[in-house]
Design a protein around this motif. Structure first.
Motif, PDB file in Angstrom:
ATOM      1  N   PHE A   1     -12.036   6.314  -2.667  1.00 56.61           N
ATOM      2  CA  PHE A   1     -11.360   5.490  -3.656  1.00 56.61           C
ATOM      3  C   PHE A   1     -10.635   6.352  -4.687  1.00 56.61           C
ATOM      4  O   PHE A   1     -11.013   7.506  -4.917  1.00 56.61           O
ATOM      5  CB  PHE A   1     -12.372   4.604  -4.391  1.00 56.61           C
TER       6      PHE A   1
ATOM      7  N   ILE B   1      -9.090  -1.772  -7.789  1.00 55.90           N
ATOM      8  CA  ILE B   1     -10.474  -1.602  -7.316  1.00 55.90           C
ATOM      9  C   ILE B   1     -11.246  -0.880  -8.414  1.00 55.90           C
ATOM     10  O   ILE B   1     -11.449   0.338  -8.372  1.00 55.90           O
ATOM     11  CB  ILE B   1     -10.532  -0.810  -5.997  1.00 55.90           C
TER      12      ILE B   1
ATOM     13  N   GLY C   1     -10.017  -2.878  -0.268  1.00 56.46           N
ATOM     14  CA  GLY C   1     -10.132  -4.029  -1.150  1.00 56.46           C
ATOM     15  C   GLY C   1     -11.488  -4.683  -0.963  1.00 56.46           C
ATOM     16  O   GLY C   1     -11.824  -5.119   0.142  1.00 56.46           O
TER      17      GLY C   1
ATOM     18  N   PRO D   1      -4.490   7.415  -7.852  1.00 56.50           N
ATOM     19  CA  PRO D   1      -4.116   6.011  -7.694  1.00 56.50           C
ATOM     20  C   PRO D   1      -4.426   5.477  -6.301  1.00 56.50           C
ATOM     21  O   PRO D   1      -4.859   6.209  -5.402  1.00 56.50           O
ATOM     22  CB  PRO D   1      -2.600   6.043  -7.916  1.00 56.50           C
ATOM     23  N   HIS D   2      -4.172   4.213  -6.121  1.00 59.89           N
ATOM     24  CA  HIS D   2      -4.165   3.588  -4.804  1.00 59.89           C
ATOM     25  C   HIS D   2      -3.136   4.302  -3.933  1.00 59.89           C
ATOM     26  O   HIS D   2      -2.166   4.862  -4.420  1.00 59.89           O
ATOM     27  CB  HIS D   2      -3.786   2.115  -4.980  1.00 59.89           C
ATOM     28  N   SER D   3      -3.369   4.311  -2.637  1.00 64.38           N
ATOM     29  CA  SER D   3      -2.381   4.850  -1.676  1.00 64.38           C
ATOM     30  C   SER D   3      -2.102   6.335  -1.868  1.00 64.38           C
ATOM     31  O   SER D   3      -0.986   6.788  -1.604  1.00 64.38           O
ATOM     32  CB  SER D   3      -1.063   4.068  -1.760  1.00 64.38           C
TER      33      SER D   3
ATOM     34  N   ASP E   1      -2.777  -1.317   6.428  1.00 62.31           N
ATOM     35  CA  ASP E   1      -2.701  -2.105   5.203  1.00 62.31           C
ATOM     36  C   ASP E   1      -2.054  -3.455   5.500  1.00 62.31           C
ATOM     37  O   ASP E   1      -1.918  -3.856   6.657  1.00 62.31           O
ATOM     38  CB  ASP E   1      -1.952  -1.326   4.112  1.00 62.31           C
TER      39      ASP E   1
ATOM     40  N   CYS F   1       0.829  -1.195   0.000  1.00 58.02           N
ATOM     41  CA  CYS F   1       0.000   0.000   0.000  1.00 58.02           C
ATOM     42  C   CYS F   1       0.871   1.256   0.000  1.00 58.02           C
ATOM     43  O   CYS F   1       0.897   1.996  -0.970  1.00 58.02           O
ATOM     44  CB  CYS F   1      -0.925  -0.027   1.212  1.00 58.02           C
TER      45      CYS F   1
ATOM     46  N   CYS G   1      -6.683  -0.012   2.422  1.00 64.13           N
ATOM     47  CA  CYS G   1      -6.363  -1.157   1.568  1.00 64.13           C
ATOM     48  C   CYS G   1      -6.968  -2.417   2.194  1.00 64.13           C
ATOM     49  O   CYS G   1      -8.175  -2.498   2.388  1.00 64.13           O
ATOM     50  CB  CYS G   1      -4.842  -1.239   1.389  1.00 64.13           C
TER      51      CYS G   1
ATOM     52  N   TYR H   1      -9.535   3.296  -0.099  1.00 65.30           N
ATOM     53  CA  TYR H   1      -9.214   2.315  -1.143  1.00 65.30           C
ATOM     54  C   TYR H   1      -9.283   0.895  -0.595  1.00 65.30           C
ATOM     55  O   TYR H   1      -8.328   0.106  -0.668  1.00 65.30           O
ATOM     56  CB  TYR H   1      -7.862   2.586  -1.819  1.00 65.30           C
TER      57      TYR H   1
ATOM     58  N   ASP I   1      -7.186   3.568  -9.622  1.00 64.67           N
ATOM     59  CA  ASP I   1      -6.751   2.388  -8.877  1.00 64.67           C
ATOM     60  C   ASP I   1      -7.192   1.144  -9.640  1.00 64.67           C
ATOM     61  O   ASP I   1      -8.370   0.766  -9.601  1.00 64.67           O
ATOM     62  CB  ASP I   1      -7.363   2.424  -7.474  1.00 64.67           C
TER      63      ASP I   1
END
Length: 254
Positions: free
Chosen positions: A192, A199, A165, A227-229, A58, A2, A139, A163, A196
Motif C-alpha cells: 500500500f 485507502i 481497494g 501514492p496510489h498506482s 485495475d 489506477c 486497485c 493498493y 493513498d
C-alpha cells in the motif's frame, strides 16, 4: 483511474535472473461456465521457477500495462495469465483508453470473475501442464485478488494485492474485502501507499485485525509518502519503492 493508459510496469530488479526464450503474451478468447466469451492474455515462461500468476487488473480491465506485466512475470520464471472482467457487459477486449469503466465495474460480480479465472487457469494448465497459482491484483483487482482466496474451488496458493481497494461502499452490490476477511485463506501480501487517500491507514489496520482474528496468514507493507498506482515505470521518483515491491512479490512467490 489506477494507471495512465500509457503506463508500463517497472522492470524486474537488475539482479533477478531473467528466463530467456519466452514468447510475447498472447491475447486469448475463452468461454466461461455460463457461456460468456471473455478475454485474457497469457505469457508462458520458457523455464519455470515457481507458481503461475493470475493477474487481476485495475478498473480498466485488460489493457497494455497488464499484458506487459504478464511478460515480466514470465521473464522471472512464472507463467502468467491476465483475466478481463467485462465480457458480460462490454464484449471482448483489450480495452482502449476511452473505456467507460464507471458503467461496467458496478455490473461485475466476484463469483463471475472467479468462474472466469477457473477457466483461464485451466487453459494455462492445458497448455503447460498442471500448475499451482497465486493471484496478483491492482486497485479494484487487488480486492478481487484477496476475494479469490474465499473460493475453495479455485484453490489459489496465495494472493497479492497492490493498493487493494478494501471497502466498496461506492460500488453498490459488490463484495468488499473488508466484509469477507474472515473467509479468506492465506498467505496474503498487501502493498500500500502511505499517501493513498483512497485507502487510509485505519482501513488497512482494520482489515489486518479481521484477518488476524480469523487466523489468516498475512503480511502488509505500507510505503510512507507513496501514492496510489506507484508501481509504474513512468513514476521515476518511486523507482526504489517499485523495486522493493518487486522483491517482496518474488519472495512471496518463492
Amino acid at each position: 483511474m489506477c494507471f495512465e493508459f500509457d503506463a508500463s510496469p517497472p522492470d524486474l530488479p537488475g539482479d533477478v535472473p531473467r528466463v530467456a526464450g519466452g514468447a510475447a503474451a498472447e491475447v486469448l478468447e475463452l468461454e466461461s461456465t455460463d457461456g460468456t466469451r471473455f478475454s485474457a492474455a497469457f505469457a508462458g515462461a520458457a523455464e519455470v521457477r515457481g507458481p503461475g500468476v493470475v493477474i487481476y487488473p485495475d478498473v480498466r480491465g485488460l489493457y497494455p500495462f497488464y499484458i506487459q506485466l504478464a511478460e515480466r512475470f514470465a521473464e522471472a520464471g512464472h507463467h502468467a495469465v491476465v483475466v478481463d472482467y467485462f465480457g458480460r457487459t462490454a464484449g471482448l477486449g483489450p480495452r482502449g483508453e476511452d473505456f467507460d469503466y464507471l458503467t461496467h465495474v458496478p455490473q461485475t460480480r466476484s463469483a463471475q470473475i472467479q468462474a472466469d479465472t477457473m477457466v483461464a487457469v485451466d487453459e494455462v494448465s492445458r497448455r503447460v501442464g498442471e500448475t499451482r497459482f497465486v493471484s496478483v491484483g491492482f486497485c479494484f483487482g487487488g480486492g478481487e485478488s484477496f476475494l479469490a482466496t474465499t473460493n475453495a474451488d479455485l484453490g489459489l496458493d496465495g494472493a497479492i494485492g497492490f493498493y487493494a481497494g478494501l471497502s466498496r461502499a461506492r460500488w453498490e452490490g459488490l463484495e468488499s474485502p473488508l466484509e469477507r476477511a474472515a473467509d479468506m485463506r492465506g498467505p496474503l501480501l498487501g502493498l500500500f501507499g502511505g499517501a493513498d487517500e483512497g485507502i487510509p491507514q485505519d482501513q488497512i489496520d482494520e482489515f489486518s485485525r479481521r484477518l488476524s482474528d480469523a487466523g489468516v496468514d498475512h503480511e502488509f507493507h505500507v510505503y510512507p509518502g507513496t501514492p496510489h498506482s506507484f508501481f509504474d515505470r513512468k513514476q521515476e521518483e518511486y523507482a526504489a519503492v517499485s523495486e522493493d515491491a518487486w522483491r517482496r512479490v518474488l519472495r512471496f512467490l518463492d
